[in-house]
Motif scaffolding. Sequence first.
Motif, PDB file in Angstrom:
ATOM      1  N   ILE A 168       0.819  -1.237  -0.028  1.00  0.00           N
ATOM      2  CA  ILE A 168      -0.103   0.012   0.089  1.00  0.00           C
ATOM      3  C   ILE A 168       0.718   1.136  -0.098  1.00  0.00           C
ATOM      4  O   ILE A 168       2.039   1.242   0.702  1.00  0.00           O
ATOM      5  CB  ILE A 168      -1.019   0.030   1.229  1.00  0.00           C
ATOM      6  CG1 ILE A 168      -1.878   1.176   1.138  1.00  0.00           C
ATOM      7  CG2 ILE A 168      -0.314  -0.051   2.313  1.00  0.00           C
ATOM      8  CD1 ILE A 168      -3.049   0.926   2.003  1.00  0.00           C
ATOM      9  N   GLU A 169       0.376   2.185  -0.841  1.00  0.00           N
ATOM     10  CA  GLU A 169       1.149   3.577  -1.043  1.00  0.00           C
ATOM     11  C   GLU A 169       0.457   4.686  -0.959  1.00  0.00           C
ATOM     12  O   GLU A 169      -0.683   4.513  -1.429  1.00  0.00           O
ATOM     13  CB  GLU A 169       1.958   3.280  -2.154  1.00  0.00           C
ATOM     14  CG  GLU A 169       2.990   4.532  -2.376  1.00  0.00           C
ATOM     15  CD  GLU A 169       3.917   4.906  -1.277  1.00  0.00           C
ATOM     16  OE1 GLU A 169       3.662   5.403  -0.511  1.00  0.00           O
ATOM     17  OE2 GLU A 169       5.260   4.473  -1.434  1.00  0.00           O
ATOM     18  N   ALA A 170       0.915   5.808  -0.741  1.00  0.00           N
ATOM     19  CA  ALA A 170       0.122   6.965  -0.976  1.00  0.00           C
ATOM     20  C   ALA A 170      -0.045   7.299  -2.629  1.00  0.00           C
ATOM     21  O   ALA A 170       0.750   6.951  -3.205  1.00  0.00           O
ATOM     22  CB  ALA A 170       0.960   8.280  -0.323  1.00  0.00           C
ATOM     23  N   ASP A 171      -1.089   7.761  -2.839  1.00  0.00           N
ATOM     24  CA  ASP A 171      -1.530   7.902  -4.343  1.00  0.00           C
ATOM     25  C   ASP A 171      -0.426   8.551  -5.145  1.00  0.00           C
ATOM     26  O   ASP A 171       0.132   8.455  -6.381  1.00  0.00           O
ATOM     27  CB  ASP A 171      -2.961   8.326  -4.838  1.00  0.00           C
ATOM     28  CG  ASP A 171      -3.267   9.715  -4.122  1.00  0.00           C
ATOM     29  OD1 ASP A 171      -2.499  10.327  -3.237  1.00  0.00           O
ATOM     30  OD2 ASP A 171      -4.458  10.216  -4.283  1.00  0.00           O
ATOM     31  N   VAL A 172       0.035   9.706  -4.628  1.00  0.00           N
ATOM     32  CA  VAL A 172       0.808  10.790  -5.306  1.00  0.00           C
ATOM     33  C   VAL A 172       2.271  10.089  -5.723  1.00  0.00           C
ATOM     34  O   VAL A 172       2.895  10.157  -6.771  1.00  0.00           O
ATOM     35  CB  VAL A 172       1.151  12.141  -4.452  1.00  0.00           C
ATOM     36  CG1 VAL A 172       1.881  11.956  -3.355  1.00  0.00           C
ATOM     37  CG2 VAL A 172       1.991  13.152  -5.335  1.00  0.00           C
ATOM     38  N   ARG A 173       2.874   9.277  -4.629  1.00  0.00           N
ATOM     39  CA  ARG A 173       3.892   8.613  -4.760  1.00  0.00           C
ATOM     40  C   ARG A 173       3.860   7.334  -5.705  1.00  0.00           C
ATOM     41  O   ARG A 173       4.702   7.151  -6.641  1.00  0.00           O
ATOM     42  CB  ARG A 173       4.535   8.015  -3.571  1.00  0.00           C
ATOM     43  CG  ARG A 173       5.061   9.000  -2.424  1.00  0.00           C
ATOM     44  CD  ARG A 173       5.843   8.787  -1.350  1.00  0.00           C
ATOM     45  NE  ARG A 173       5.206   7.816  -0.467  1.00  0.00           N
ATOM     46  CZ  ARG A 173       4.741   8.498   0.550  1.00  0.00           C
ATOM     47  NH1 ARG A 173       4.395   9.724   0.822  1.00  0.00           N
ATOM     48  NH2 ARG A 173       4.275   7.534   1.463  1.00  0.00           N
ATOM     49  N   ALA A 174       2.583   6.803  -5.794  1.00  0.00           N
ATOM     50  CA  ALA A 174       2.208   5.741  -6.644  1.00  0.00           C
ATOM     51  C   ALA A 174       2.493   6.363  -8.226  1.00  0.00           C
ATOM     52  O   ALA A 174       2.821   6.014  -9.287  1.00  0.00           O
ATOM     53  CB  ALA A 174       1.075   5.016  -6.517  1.00  0.00           C
ATOM     54  N   HIS A 175       1.812   7.711  -8.476  1.00  0.00           N
ATOM     55  CA  HIS A 175       1.769   8.193  -9.653  1.00  0.00           C
ATOM     56  C   HIS A 175       3.084   8.670 -10.182  1.00  0.00           C
ATOM     57  O   HIS A 175       3.489   8.799 -11.336  1.00  0.00           O
ATOM     58  CB  HIS A 175       0.817   9.786  -9.580  1.00  0.00           C
ATOM     59  CG  HIS A 175      -0.480   9.393  -9.145  1.00  0.00           C
ATOM     60  ND1 HIS A 175      -1.367  10.534  -9.292  1.00  0.00           N
ATOM     61  CD2 HIS A 175      -1.249   8.562  -8.956  1.00  0.00           C
ATOM     62  CE1 HIS A 175      -2.670   9.819  -9.220  1.00  0.00           C
ATOM     63  NE2 HIS A 175      -2.682   8.857  -8.793  1.00  0.00           N
ATOM     64  N   ALA A 176       4.009   9.311  -9.143  1.00  0.00           N
ATOM     65  CA  ALA A 176       5.350   9.681  -9.452  1.00  0.00           C
ATOM     66  C   ALA A 176       6.188   8.457  -9.873  1.00  0.00           C
ATOM     67  O   ALA A 176       6.981   8.607 -10.857  1.00  0.00           O
ATOM     68  CB  ALA A 176       5.895  10.361  -8.125  1.00  0.00           C
ATOM     69  N   LEU A 177       5.680   7.264  -9.362  1.00  0.00           N
ATOM     70  CA  LEU A 177       6.661   6.148  -9.590  1.00  0.00           C
ATOM     71  C   LEU A 177       6.556   5.606 -10.867  1.00  0.00           C
ATOM     72  O   LEU A 177       7.288   5.290 -11.734  1.00  0.00           O
ATOM     73  CB  LEU A 177       6.312   5.112  -8.628  1.00  0.00           C
ATOM     74  CG  LEU A 177       7.042   3.731  -8.947  1.00  0.00           C
ATOM     75  CD1 LEU A 177       8.637   3.912  -8.609  1.00  0.00           C
ATOM     76  CD2 LEU A 177       6.660   2.616  -7.729  1.00  0.00           C
ATOM     77  N   ALA A 178       5.099   5.903 -11.414  1.00  0.00           N
ATOM     78  CA  ALA A 178       4.717   5.325 -12.972  1.00  0.00           C
ATOM     79  C   ALA A 178       5.538   6.235 -13.878  1.00  0.00           C
ATOM     80  O   ALA A 178       5.912   5.897 -14.956  1.00  0.00           O
ATOM     81  CB  ALA A 178       3.200   5.330 -12.825  1.00  0.00           C
ATOM     82  N   GLU A 179       5.290   7.459 -13.683  1.00  0.00           N
ATOM     83  CA  GLU A 179       6.077   8.432 -14.355  1.00  0.00           C
ATOM     84  C   GLU A 179       7.729   8.265 -14.418  1.00  0.00           C
ATOM     85  O   GLU A 179       8.132   8.472 -15.437  1.00  0.00           O
ATOM     86  CB  GLU A 179       5.564   9.896 -13.814  1.00  0.00           C
ATOM     87  CG  GLU A 179       4.377  10.441 -14.284  1.00  0.00           C
ATOM     88  CD  GLU A 179       3.947  10.289 -15.669  1.00  0.00           C
ATOM     89  OE1 GLU A 179       4.570  10.764 -16.679  1.00  0.00           O
ATOM     90  OE2 GLU A 179       2.703  10.179 -15.968  1.00  0.00           O
ATOM     91  N   ALA A 180       8.075   7.769 -13.394  1.00  0.00           N
ATOM     92  CA  ALA A 180       9.306   7.720 -13.174  1.00  0.00           C
ATOM     93  C   ALA A 180      10.029   6.399 -14.107  1.00  0.00           C
ATOM     94  O   ALA A 180      11.026   6.512 -14.911  1.00  0.00           O
ATOM     95  CB  ALA A 180      10.109   7.583 -11.983  1.00  0.00           C
ATOM     96  N   ARG A 181       9.160   5.177 -14.155  1.00  0.00           N
ATOM     97  CA  ARG A 181       9.562   4.078 -14.700  1.00  0.00           C
ATOM     98  C   ARG A 181       9.012   4.058 -16.274  1.00  0.00           C
ATOM     99  O   ARG A 181       9.604   3.676 -17.178  1.00  0.00           O
ATOM    100  CB  ARG A 181       8.711   3.127 -14.100  1.00  0.00           C
ATOM    101  CG  ARG A 181       9.457   2.431 -12.744  1.00  0.00           C
ATOM    102  CD  ARG A 181       8.610   1.163 -12.279  1.00  0.00           C
ATOM    103  NE  ARG A 181       9.309   0.620 -11.236  1.00  0.00           N
ATOM    104  CZ  ARG A 181      10.432  -0.436 -11.510  1.00  0.00           C
ATOM    105  NH1 ARG A 181      10.261  -1.112 -12.498  1.00  0.00           N
ATOM    106  NH2 ARG A 181      10.737  -0.865 -10.354  1.00  0.00           N
ATOM    107  N   TYR A 182       7.738   4.628 -16.387  1.00  0.00           N
ATOM    108  CA  TYR A 182       7.421   4.638 -17.949  1.00  0.00           C
ATOM    109  C   TYR A 182       6.852   5.899 -18.646  1.00  0.00           C
ATOM    110  O   TYR A 182       6.566   6.090 -19.756  1.00  0.00           O
ATOM    111  CB  TYR A 182       5.976   3.912 -17.911  1.00  0.00           C
ATOM    112  CG  TYR A 182       6.114   2.528 -17.166  1.00  0.00           C
ATOM    113  CD1 TYR A 182       6.935   1.373 -17.643  1.00  0.00           C
ATOM    114  CD2 TYR A 182       5.383   2.270 -16.099  1.00  0.00           C
ATOM    115  CE1 TYR A 182       7.217   0.255 -17.061  1.00  0.00           C
ATOM    116  CE2 TYR A 182       5.713   1.010 -15.414  1.00  0.00           C
ATOM    117  CZ  TYR A 182       6.329   0.180 -15.770  1.00  0.00           C
ATOM    118  OH  TYR A 182       6.467  -1.265 -15.083  1.00  0.00           O
ATOM    119  N   GLY A 183       7.124   7.023 -17.862  1.00  0.00           N
ATOM    120  CA  GLY A 183       6.456   8.289 -18.499  1.00  0.00           C
ATOM    121  C   GLY A 183       7.711   9.315 -18.492  1.00  0.00           C
ATOM    122  O   GLY A 183       8.732   9.106 -18.859  1.00  0.00           O
ATOM    123  N   ALA A 184       7.092  10.649 -18.310  1.00  0.00           N
ATOM    124  CA  ALA A 184       7.880  11.673 -18.428  1.00  0.00           C
ATOM    125  C   ALA A 184       8.980  12.068 -17.304  1.00  0.00           C
ATOM    126  O   ALA A 184      10.044  12.615 -17.756  1.00  0.00           O
ATOM    127  CB  ALA A 184       7.024  13.101 -18.121  1.00  0.00           C
TER     128      ALA A 184
END
Length: 303
Positions: free
Chosen positions: A110-126
């Motif tokens: 379980i993780e805070a949503d903003v850190r989950a969003h940021a992790l996705a952008e770090a791996r696959y996005g901007a």
Amino acid sequence: MEIQPLLIGIDIGGTKIAGGLIEPTSGQILVQRRIPTHAERGGMAVLNDTIALVQALMQDALIQKRPVTGIGLGICELVSPAGELTSAHTIDWRGLSIPAAFAQLAPTTIEADVRAHALAEARYGAGQDYRLFVFVTVGTGISSCLVQDGVPLAGARGNALVMASSPITFTCSVCGAVQRPILEEFASGPAILKRYNEIAPIPLQTTEDVMQAAQSGDQQAEQILGSAGAALGVSIAWLVNVLDPEAVIIGGGLGSVNGIYWEQMEASMREHIWADTSRDLPVRVAMLGPDAGMIGAACTLCG
């Protein structure tokens, strides 16, 4: 050919819960489901609905004949580095052992949503091109975090995301009144709608309506959106001044929309950045859109 396992990512927000079967190597969403949150029913009802959503996604994985090796949950609350919820502003899961509730299905994080969003952008996005960037999400709320070497910073207690929820207290030099403005209550989506309806002769229903009104030349809508964007820009500049990132990446429903809000945000941010060498840093729109939360939640299970 070896069958590649899947991950389940769940993004739990105030209005909806989104879940998907995620291909971990690419971040691709193979199957996606959404249900309303209805947080007013209480934490246990939301938990039961989330478990049912995960079970449906497990059935989707069986149809594809691919195993699920883990479940990642992202939630719009404060989450400690140990995965314990420490707030209940929207969904009260405090005191519940969330991973244990899903244990019969798959290992769960379980993780805070903003850190989950940021992790996705770090791996696959901007964020792929940057070693150190600030991520800001703007929508129903406003949150932020620093990402270094692909890892969102949680802080000592998991609270390194509340930049927009902290009041700035000062005394008015004219009337002596003590002011405690809070960015989220001024520049978020609900705040923009509320501020517009307080001055408009005809109230509108959504923040999107305010943005459309501004595009149609409504000066009151333009003023509300412009002042909100400018206020956000000041706070992002403060983050840049303190953290010195390579770039700023902005996501969320409101943060990803072109127009006066974005224009005033960027202009204000660059005006308030102190160092000349930081003032022209890249400001990029997040690439993964509304799916970033579930992708990032699944990413918390990746090595």
